[in-house]
Design an enzyme around this catalytic site. Structure first.
Site, short mmCIF file in Angstrom:
data_model
loop_
_atom_site.label_atom_id
_atom_site.label_comp_id
_atom_site.label_asym_id
_atom_site.label_seq_id
_atom_site.Cartn_x
_atom_site.Cartn_y
_atom_site.Cartn_z
N ARG A 1 0.85 -1.11 0.12
CA ARG A 1 -0.12 -0.07 0.18
C ARG A 1 0.87 1.22 0.01
NH1 ARG A 1 -4.54 -1.37 4.29
NH2 ARG A 1 -5.76 -2.61 3.09
N GLU B 1 -9.36 0.44 16.91
CA GLU B 1 -8.49 1.33 16.23
C GLU B 1 -7.66 2.42 17.13
OE1 GLU B 1 -9.45 2.54 12.43
OE2 GLU B 1 -7.89 4.06 12.29
N SER C 1 -7.82 -5.29 11.29
CA SER C 1 -7.94 -4.47 12.51
C SER C 1 -9.33 -4.88 13.01
CB SER C 1 -8.33 -2.89 11.96
OG SER C 1 -9.25 -3.01 11.06
N LEU C 2 -10.61 -5.45 12.25
CA LEU C 2 -11.67 -5.63 13.11
C LEU C 2 -11.38 -7.05 13.78
CD1 LEU C 2 -14.15 -5.33 9.90
CD2 LEU C 2 -13.81 -3.69 11.90
#
Ligand code: FAD
Length: 283
Positions: free
Chosen positions: A53, A138, A154-155
């Site tokens: 990314r 987060e 992240s979830l």
């Protein structure tokens, strides 16, 4: 806090509809090109469009800087016109609502801020350095993501730490349950109260966003960060003065918190001279 992840492919729309175009689109064969349809990722990484990314983000920003364009394009034609609505129904529908038929034409895209790897430091139980205050999701810095986050973790982190915290507080319920917060004193009206001008709040948000994007964004340098710190300190001073004399209001509190958070990110980015993961310095 300097480890802020940027996503390379967010829909660029003049009316500001933020919408993330998933990486899986490139996984299926979509190609990033300049506005003339020329691919450029081969210049930046051997994996071309499937590079990490941060590399794709910086490549796009570099192309935009050189061309002066406002966006680049994500060309889905290699996926096949008839496959696009079936493989990516949400992206297809959302873009169509904005008059972009992605089976016919490429998607205008730009990079955007995506995820904060840092945050409120916790231990393995999700405890912070304030007693009885836990952090998960987060907002927390559990250390799980290191300097950069892998996609789709992240979830999972939020759920895992939510569960850990719940288990921990149940196991130690004598300490954590039945606690009463001290009483909060009423607002003291000093009589010198400023009226909050929404135009100023809006302008300060725009100013803050510009500082963060231009100086503390995907590409950082000593000079940019220096400028960010000066501008953020000025902004912080203004808002603190205003904050003291104005009656509390959600928008005001959010702006103050955002400026403080921005300042912490900029300070950490300034202190850390090593490019690593989601923190990149050109100097
Ligand atoms: C476009 C996009 C796509 C993503 N895709 C993925 C993915 O595919 N997989 C993945 O794992 N992660 C993904 N992420 C990251 C992931 O969605 C977030 O990290 C995650 O949702 C964070 O959850 P959270 O509960 O910690 O925080 P949030 O979802 O931000 O929730 C915080 C909540 O607190 C509320 N709140 C804020 N301030 C206050 C206050 N003062 N009082 C009360 N409430 C308050 C907010 O309104 C909000 O509801 C994506 C993120 C984005 C932006």
């Amino acid at each position: 806090m300097e480890f802020t992840q940027f996503h390379p492919t967010t829909l660029y729309h003049p009316k500001g509809h933020n919408f993330l175009i998933s990486e899986s689109v490139r996984g299926e064969g979509a190609v990033i090109t300049d506005t003339r349809g020329r691919p450029f990722m081969h210049k930046y990484h051997e994996k071309k469009d499937l590079a990490p990314r941060d590399i794709v983000t910086r490549a796009i920003l570099n192309e935009l800087l050189e061309s002066g364009d406002k966006f680049v394009l994500l060309d889905l034609s290699p996926i096949g016109k008839e496959n696009i609505p079936k493989r990516f129904p949400n992206i297809y529908k959302t873009c169509l609502q904005l008059d972009i038929d992605i089976s016919e034409s490429p998607i205008p895209i730009v990079p955007a801020f995506h995820f904060s790897c840092g945050g409120v430091m916790t231990d393995i139980h999700g405890r912070t350095n304030i007693e009885r205050l836990f952090a998960a999701g987060e907002v927390a810095c559990t250390g799980l993501h290191g300097a950069n986050r892998l996609a789709s973790t992240s979830l999972l982190e939020a759920m895992v730490f939510g569960r850990i915290i719940s288990d921990y507080t149940i196991a130690n319920k004598d300490f954590y349950y039945g606690f009463k917060f001290p009483e909060v004193r009423d607002w003291i009206d000093t009589g010198i109260i400023d009226i909050i001008d929404p135009a100023l709040i809006k302008q300060d948000w725009t100013y803050l966003q510009n500082i963060m994007w231009n100086y503390v964004g995907p590409v950082r340098s000593k000079k940019r960060l220096q400028r960010a710190l000066i501008d953020l300190r000025n902004l912080q001073e203004d808002i603190e003065n205003f904050y003291r004399d104005a009656k509390m209001d959600r928008k005001m509190v959010e702006l103050r918190n955002a400026i403080q958070t921005g300042a912490v990110v900029a300070e950490h980015a300034w202190t850390n001279r090593d490019s690593l993961g989601a923190h990149y310095r050109i100097d």
